[in-house]
Design a protein around this motif. Structure first.
Motif, PDB file in Angstrom:
ATOM      1  N   HIS A 136     -11.548   6.258  11.173  1.00 15.05           N
ATOM      2  CA  HIS A 136     -10.430   5.645  10.443  1.00 15.05           C
ATOM      3  C   HIS A 136     -10.197   4.183  10.821  1.00 15.05           C
ATOM      4  O   HIS A 136      -9.510   3.473  10.110  1.00 15.05           O
ATOM      5  N   VAL A 183      -6.844   0.078   9.575  1.00 20.83           N
ATOM      6  CA  VAL A 183      -6.837   1.535   9.613  1.00 20.83           C
ATOM      7  C   VAL A 183      -6.893   2.065   8.188  1.00 20.83           C
ATOM      8  O   VAL A 183      -6.050   1.719   7.354  1.00 20.83           O
ATOM      9  N   LEU A 191      -7.267   8.515   8.131  1.00 24.16           N
ATOM     10  CA  LEU A 191      -6.347   8.798   9.225  1.00 24.16           C
ATOM     11  C   LEU A 191      -5.599  10.106   9.011  1.00 24.16           C
ATOM     12  O   LEU A 191      -5.402  10.870   9.943  1.00 24.16           O
TER      13      LEU A 191
END
Length: 144
Positions: A47, A62, A67
């Motif tokens: 991620h 990110v 994630l």
């Protein structure tokens, strides 16, 4: 557990990564950027797409889709979340703007990143997960 309603005067930057909508407190959302080519970080989790330099600061990017356990979303845009101890760039495929958020702000899970997402909440007609920026920063700093 008590249900906490957000203060009516608090505003949130609402954005999507793929089909999932998120809200981050507007006072933590520094800006929306189109990020350049990223520098990969060896050994980083999937991620963490890489880092880029922005106004003298190295900022990690990110992928919100990865994630939260979903699919990667191809996006060159990100919301910069600025905290006293650093800045994160969270990928965004759509930015809806600043608006109030209503609803319960309880953790959406008991482990992983879900602890730092709050809800169920709404921004207008959209279901959103409210990001706890400090908690997310801690979670990511632990190499998660």
């Amino acid at each position: 557990m008590a249900v906490h309603e957000p203060e009516a005067r608090q505003s949130y930057l609402v954005f999507a990564c793929g089909s999932s909508w998120y809200a981050v407190p507007a006072d933590s959302a520094a800006e929306v950027v189109t990020f350049p080519e990223l520098t990969r970080v060896p050994g980083a989790p999937a991620h963490l797409l890489g880092v880029f330099a922005h106004r003298g600061e190295v900022i990690p990017v990110v992928d919100m889709g990865l994630l939260v356990g979903g699919a990667s979303q191809s996006s060159r845009r990100a919301v910069l979340v600025r905290l006293p101890r650093g800045t994160l760039a969270l990928t965004a495929t759509t930015v809806a703007g600043v608006s109030p958020v209503t609803g319960a702000l309880e953790p959406l899970g008991s482990a992983g990143v879900q602890v730092h997402l709050r809800g169920p909440a709404k921004s207008g007609p959209r279901d959103v997960a409210v990001i706890d920026p400090e908690g997310l920063f801690d979670h990511l700093s632990q190499g998660a």
